[in-house]
Design an enzyme around this catalytic site. Structure first.
Site: not given
Ligand SMILES: Nc1ncnc2c1ncn2[C@@H]1O[C@H](COP(=O)(O)OP(=O)(O)O)[C@@H](O)[C@H]1O
Ligand SMILES: [Ca+2]
Length: 498
Positions: A174, A203-207
């Site tokens: 990722e 939403g669940a991880s950061t890179q």
């Molecule tokens: N307009 C927005 N304002 C704030 N947060 C947003 C908006 N659109 C998407 N997000 C957030 O961006 C994040 C996207 O994470 P996601 O790609 O679904 O998860 P992961 O990459 O951890 O599997 C989520 O926390 C979602 O709530």
């Molecule tokens: Ca993502």
């Protein structure tokens, strides 16, 4: 009286055989140019397509990419043609009824079928990559995650595309594919002059991924690439549970546990990261229903979540989700994870961008951003709602928390300072393509980023045609001149004719 025959013999253009030769000569050159143009230019620009589904923890997005059919190995050729947001939550949320996971993709897959020309369907690859939401589901319940993947696999195979697989990608993938995407789109891969680090917040991880000149002490954090004849050594790390939704749960769980109240009904949680006047009833399950949160208390008991709107206290609360105690390497980010000092420029995308863009903090120095965020957090909830009637209430209520988490993660976690803060650019798109891991993933799987510089014709197409035309004109002019010189009647012949 003698003038007429003299004029006739002096003008060679009136000789039929010279006119004939000249006409054939010009026609030949025109034919040559036409053949060169027709031969070298495809009648229609032919595109090829690829589809990648980003099955994130919060939602799934489908991307269609397109590139000119005959130029697939040239960097910068692949572009995003369409992005489609799947309605509803991420595929991991379908674990209680996995069948619905596949069906949830219908609307976007139908759109893809309508967008891509029919004759290209069978050769259009489709990939689905699932990220941290599915990693967490797999940790919690392996069979459930398999069932969800089977469901999307079966559904995707009902389309006329070339299905290439649905899998959970690793955190390293990722990070690395996000880095490839932003550097490919900026065309940094061909020029060996500097690259852009990649910061992705989900939403669940950061890179975090960047080229580091330092010795990479931990093999897990090191990836080597050879792209377009250049070698890259990347540092990358993915923090599972440090996406903004999971950190909110972690932080709430910490706060709940530190209230020292019995976790029975109706405890009140005073939260500095939510606005004054915010009040919502939530269940403990909402907070503790994740493998990221220790002390699992899956009760339906409720608590009242009340906002205090105190930016400084929020920063202190958010800091508690980082564990700085042990670092067995020369330098660490947090939780004992090796990280060399950040180097060069960075592109911060996904939730980094959504949140910072909403808060209007994308172009301020760190200190100013902190002040403005504190002011935003101190704004009463009523005012916030009035000022943003069209923003989803869930997002709206969390921006103070998310903004605080982002500044804390970047400064206290990754060790950015007020000095190099300006090196972070918050980006959504580069050109018309979204920043994210999907494009890099597809480029890699379709072998569209060669290790060595591909052979290209010595001249670009336009230059080639121009050169051909100029050379033809030159031959024409020389030919005409030659005709004129060699056919000019000499004095004696003129006399003879006269
Ligand atoms: N307009 C927005 N304002 C704030 N947060 C947003 C908006 N659109 C998407 N997000 C957030 O961006 C994040 C996207 O994470 P996601 O790609 O679904 O998860 P992961 O990459 O951890 O599997 C989520 O926390 C979602 O709530
Ligand atoms: Ca993502």
């Amino acid at each position: 009286m003698d003038v007429q025959p003299e004029m006739k013999t002096k003008n060679p253009w009136h000789r039929p055989w010279i006119i004939c030769i000249s006409v054939f000569f010009v026609a030949g050159i025109i034919a040559m140019v036409v053949v060169a143009v027709v031969q070298n230019k495809p009648l229609h620009q032919k595109y090829k397509y690829g589809i990648v589904l980003d099955a994130g923890s919060s939602h799934t997005s489908l991307y269609i990419y397109q590139w000119p059919a005959e130029k697939e190995n040239n960097t910068g050729m692949v572009q995003q043609k369409l992005a489609c947001n799947v309605k509803g939550k991420g595929i991991s949320s379908y674990s209680p009824e996995p069948k619905k996971a596949g069906e949830s993709l219908k609307e976007c897959m139908d759109k893809a079928r309508d967008t891509i020309p029919n004759h290209r369907h069978h050769e259009t690859p489709v990939y689905l990559g699932a990220t941290a939401g599915m990693r967490l589901l797999k940790m919690e319940n392996d069979t459930a995650s398999e069932k969800v993947l089977e469901s999307v696999e079966q559904f995707l195979q009902t389309y006329p595309f070339s299905y290439q697989g649905a899998r959970i990608i690793t955190g390293q993938e990722e990070g690395a594919f996000g880095w490839i995407t932003v550097n490919y789109l900026n065309d940094y891969l061909r020029k060996a002059s500097g690259t852009l680090g990649a910061l992705d917040l989900g939403g669940a991880s950061t890179q975090i991924t960047f080229v580091s000149g330092q010795n990479l002490e931990s093999p897990d954090n090191s990836i080597d690439f050879r792209l377009y004849g250049n070698d890259y050594q990347l540092y990358t790390h993915s923090f599972l549970c440090y996406g903004k939704d999971q950190v909110l749960k972690l932080s709430l769980a910490n706060e709940i546990q530190s209230t020292n109240q019995q976790l029975t009904d109706n405890i009140t949680l005073q939260d500095p990261c939510f606005h004054k006047g915010y009040k919502a009833t939530k269940t403990f399950e909402d907070v503790f229903n994740s493998p990221c949160v220790r002390g699992l208390r899956l009760t339906q008991n409720k608590f009242v979540h009340v906002g205090l709107g105190d930016g400084e206290a929020c920063h202190a609360a958010v800091r508690k989700v980082f564990n700085d105690s042990r670092c067995t390497h020369s330098t660490c980010s947090f939780n004992g994870v090796f990280q060399p000092p950040v180097e060069g420029k960075f592109g911060a995308f996904s939730a980094f961008y959504f949140v910072m863009n909403f808060l209007n903090l994308t172009s301020y120095p760190l200190d100013v951003a902190k002040e403005q965020l504190a002011r935003y957090c101190a704004t009463p909830w009523n005012t916030i709602i009035q000022n943003h009637p069209n923003v989803k209430e869930k997002y709206l209520s969390e921006y103070c928390f998310s903004g605080t988490y982002i500044l804390t993660l970047l400064e206290d976690g990754y060790n950015f300072t007020s000095k190099n803060w300006k090196d972070i650019e918050f980006i959504k798109q580069i050109g018309d393509s979204d920043a994210g891991w999907t494009l890099g993933y597809m480029l890699n799987l379709t072998n569209m980023i060669p290790a060595e510089v591909p052979d290209t014709p010595p001249l670009p197409y336009g230059g080639y045609v121009t050169l051909m035309v100029l050379l033809s004109l030159m031959i024409l002019v020389l030919g005409l001149l030659a005709c004129k010189v060699f056919r000019r009647p000499t004095g004696s012949t003129q006399k003879e004719i006269i």
